[in-house]
Structures are given as structure tokens and as C-alpha cells.
Motif scaffolding. Structure first.
Motif, PDB file in Angstrom:
ATOM      1  N   ASP A   1       0.891  -1.188   0.050  1.00 51.45           N
ATOM      2  CA  ASP A   1       0.009  -0.053  -0.060  1.00 51.45           C
ATOM      3  C   ASP A   1       0.817   1.304   0.069  1.00 51.45           C
ATOM      4  O   ASP A   1       0.297   2.223  -0.137  1.00 51.45           O
ATOM      5  CB  ASP A   1      -0.846   0.175   1.082  1.00 51.45           C
ATOM      6  CG  ASP A   1      -2.052  -0.984   1.104  1.00 51.45           C
ATOM      7  OD1 ASP A   1      -2.595  -1.035  -0.202  1.00 51.45           O
ATOM      8  OD2 ASP A   1      -2.450  -1.391   2.104  1.00 51.45           O
TER       9      ASP A   1
ATOM     10  N   SER B   1       2.451   7.926  -1.064  1.00 50.12           N
ATOM     11  CA  SER B   1       1.227   7.537  -0.715  1.00 50.12           C
ATOM     12  C   SER B   1       1.303   6.118   0.410  1.00 50.12           C
ATOM     13  O   SER B   1       1.985   5.354   0.065  1.00 50.12           O
ATOM     14  CB  SER B   1       0.030   7.231  -1.879  1.00 50.12           C
ATOM     15  OG  SER B   1      -1.078   6.560  -1.346  1.00 50.12           O
ATOM     16  N   ARG B   2       0.496   6.175   1.217  1.00 53.78           N
ATOM     17  CA  ARG B   2       0.619   5.101   2.386  1.00 53.78           C
ATOM     18  C   ARG B   2      -0.871   4.465   2.334  1.00 53.78           C
ATOM     19  O   ARG B   2      -1.019   3.546   3.363  1.00 53.78           O
ATOM     20  CB  ARG B   2       1.065   5.576   3.579  1.00 53.78           C
ATOM     21  CG  ARG B   2       2.403   6.334   3.824  1.00 53.78           C
ATOM     22  CD  ARG B   2       2.921   6.635   5.079  1.00 53.78           C
ATOM     23  NE  ARG B   2       4.402   7.047   5.080  1.00 53.78           N
ATOM     24  CZ  ARG B   2       5.173   6.723   4.678  1.00 53.78           C
ATOM     25  NH1 ARG B   2       5.311   5.328   4.536  1.00 53.78           N
ATOM     26  NH2 ARG B   2       6.274   7.424   4.695  1.00 53.78           N
ATOM     27  N   ASP B   3      -1.789   4.868   1.561  1.00 53.38           N
ATOM     28  CA  ASP B   3      -3.236   4.235   1.528  1.00 53.38           C
ATOM     29  C   ASP B   3      -3.400   3.566  -0.167  1.00 53.38           C
ATOM     30  O   ASP B   3      -4.535   3.796  -0.338  1.00 53.38           O
ATOM     31  CB  ASP B   3      -3.951   5.142   1.827  1.00 53.38           C
ATOM     32  CG  ASP B   3      -4.018   6.503   1.186  1.00 53.38           C
ATOM     33  OD1 ASP B   3      -3.323   6.517   0.080  1.00 53.38           O
ATOM     34  OD2 ASP B   3      -4.890   7.382   1.620  1.00 53.38           O
TER      35      ASP B   3
ATOM     36  N   SER C   1      -4.356   8.612  -1.774  1.00 51.49           N
ATOM     37  CA  SER C   1      -3.939  10.077  -1.491  1.00 51.49           C
ATOM     38  C   SER C   1      -2.535  10.203  -1.155  1.00 51.49           C
ATOM     39  O   SER C   1      -1.700   9.250  -1.111  1.00 51.49           O
ATOM     40  CB  SER C   1      -4.549  10.538  -0.151  1.00 51.49           C
ATOM     41  OG  SER C   1      -4.349   9.808   1.163  1.00 51.49           O
TER      42      SER C   1
END
Length: 290
Positions: free
Chosen positions: A180, A193-195, A199
Motif C-alpha cells: 500500500d 502514498s501510504r493508502d 491520497s
């Protein structure tokens, strides 16, 4: 369409040359390849790491250590997005344009590039992913850029819109620790982005254009910024230090690949379309074949 660095006039020129050059139908050399086509992606051949796979406007090529370049198959499709499976040497992923025009969608080879099959058209497809990335830790997770960022969680069989693409996107890479976590090289810096690309956080490398991003299995991040050179940091401590000016100090690295088995060994395409290799982690470079 902001899919490539807009101020890189040399890249635009290379695309124009590649579009009108004669299709490569026989063995050539790395030096001559630059004048016949342009390169969209690189990877060390998992089955034979001494050789390099070169995704071009006129098909997939294999470059031997002596600089000899041979077409992998009869296909002369334009591989705009290209990435190998992280562990299976026979599986390759790509996207782009078929010879004669149109879009390929998301395609896959299970025989080291000798033949390709469309796995999915993608959202609003057939897509033409100019940037394509696969998770090193979970090869079922892929990301591609076609207007927005699309993602797949089933090896490319189905795709969904993950989120907006960062402005002026150039390259994508996925963290080896978490599928992710996605990195984006852009004209405005290196984003993360970490999602799953839903986002994007403020740049971890800001104020410079970043033309490519690559991560190794130990979490080392490599990025190239014109004017600063080849930069290195770690995911745990993303403070970048300059490794070297790079192989083309007057230009930039457009594509970079690191040998999974020997991370000090790298291959890159420069702004002059030269294919160069490093055996010391990017500190020095020579033309492939020299």
C-alpha cells in the motif's frame, strides 16, 4: 498530458525519432539502438542477470553483457509501461500501444516476453499505462497510471480507480515492505502514498524534479534529480544524500533498475538514450558493452 517531464525536450525528440525509425528486426548494438528507437523501461533478466531487458517503442529487446541487442520476439508493439514479476523470471507485465495504433490494455507474458496476452482492458480501457509498478512483496498488487492511478489486487485481472495521480507524474514504485506504500517521481519532487495511491502526502524530496524512483528489497530508495544527481535514502530515514552526479551530468536518468541479486549493480537509460551500467551502487557508470 503530464505523464512525462514536460521540460525534457530531449525526451520528446527521442520519441519523435523512434516513431519514424525502421522497426528493429535483427541483432544490433546498444550504441545503434539509441538511434533506432527509444526506451520506456529496463529490467535485469531474472533468468540471466548478466543480460538486460529493454522495453522499447519497437518491442522488447534483450541486451547482452557485450552490448549486443536482440529482439525477444517478433512483436513490435510499443511497450510504454513495463515491469517484471519480482520473483518469476518468465512473467512480465506491460502496457502501451500495438503496432499500428490503439492501446494494449494490461498485458502479460508467461514465457519471458516471447508472446503476450491482454489480461484486462483496465478502467475506461483499453488503457495505455505509461507508468506501471508491481509490489515486490505481493505481485498480485499492481499500479498503473492512465489519467488517474488504477490498482489491481488480483494480478491484473480486474482494476479500480485508486485515486488521483500526482501532478506531472513521471514514475511509480512500490515499497518492498508494504504493497500500500507507493512512491511517485514527479516534476515537483518525490511523493509517497501510504493508502494504496488513494491520497498523497507532502513530498519527501521537494523543490526538485525527480525523473525516476527505484527501491531495493532492503528499503533503500534511489531517485534521480537533474542538478543534484543520483540520490539515495532509506524508507526508515528518508533524508536524501547524493551518490554521484550520474552517468549524464548534463542531463538525467530517465529509467533505473537495480539487480535484485546484487543491488550494487544497476542499469539506466540517460537523457541521451544511452544504456549504462554501474557496479558500485551508482558511483560510476560505463556504457553497456564496454
Amino acid at each position: 498530458m503530464a505523464r512525462r517531464l514536460t521540460f525534457l525536450a530531449l525526451l520528446s525528440a527521442s520519441i519523435a525519432v523512434g516513431a519514424v525509425s525502421t522497426a528493429i528486426a535483427q541483432t544490433t548494438s546498444v550504441a545503434k539502438l539509441a538511434g533506432k528507437t527509444h526506451t520506456h523501461g529496463l529490467a535485469f533478466d531474472r533468468a540471466d542477470p548478466s543480460s538486460v531487458l529493454v522495453a522499447t517503442h519497437h518491442g522488447l529487446m534483450k541486451a547482452a553483457p557485450d552490448g549486443t541487442v536482440t529482439p525477444v520476439s517478433d512483436s513490435r508493439d510499443d511497450f510504454m509501461g513495463f515491469v517484471p514479476h519480482p520473483t518469476n523470471s518468465e512473467i512480465l507485465f506491460a502496457s502501451g500501444h500495438p503496432q499500428g495504433g490503439g492501446n494494449l490494455g494490461f498485458i502479460k507474458s508467461t514465457n519471458s516476453g516471447k508472446s503476450w496476452v491482454q489480461i484486462a482492458p483496465g478502467v475506461d480501457g483499453p488503457v495505455d499505462f505509461h507508468q506501471l509498478a508491481v509490489s515486490p512483496s505481493n505481485p498480485d498488487v499492481l499500479y498503473g497510471s492512465y489519467g488517474a492511478i488504477q490498482s489491481s489486487r488480483d494480478g491484473g485481472k480486474t482494476w479500480a480507480i485508486a485515486g488521483d495521480a500526482p501532478a506531472k507524474l513521471i514514475d511509480l514504485a512500490v515499497s518492498p515492505s508494504d504493497p500500500d506504500i507507493v512512491y511517485a517521481a514527479t516534476e515537483d519532487g518525490l511523493m509517497v502514498s501510504r493508502d494504496g495511491a488513494a491520497s498523497w502526502q507532502p513530498p519527501i524530496l521537494a523543490g526538485v524534479a525527480v525523473t525516476t524512483v527505484e527501491l531495493t528489497l532492503d528499503g533503500t530508495i534511489y531517485a534521480f534529480a537533474p542538478g543534484r544527481g543520483l540520490l539515495r535514502a532509506t524508507e526508515a530515514a528518508p533524508t536524501f544524500a547524493t551518490v554521484a552526479e550520474g552517468p549524464d551530468p548534463a542531463g538525467y536518468i530517465l529509467h533505473l533498475a537495480v539487480d535484485r541479486q546484487a543491488p550494487a549493480r544497476m542499469v539506466a537509460v540517460t537523457g541521451t538514450r544511452a544504456i549504462v551500467v554501474s557496479r558500485d551502487g551508482g558511483a560510476s557508470w560505463t556504457m553497456l558493452g564496454n
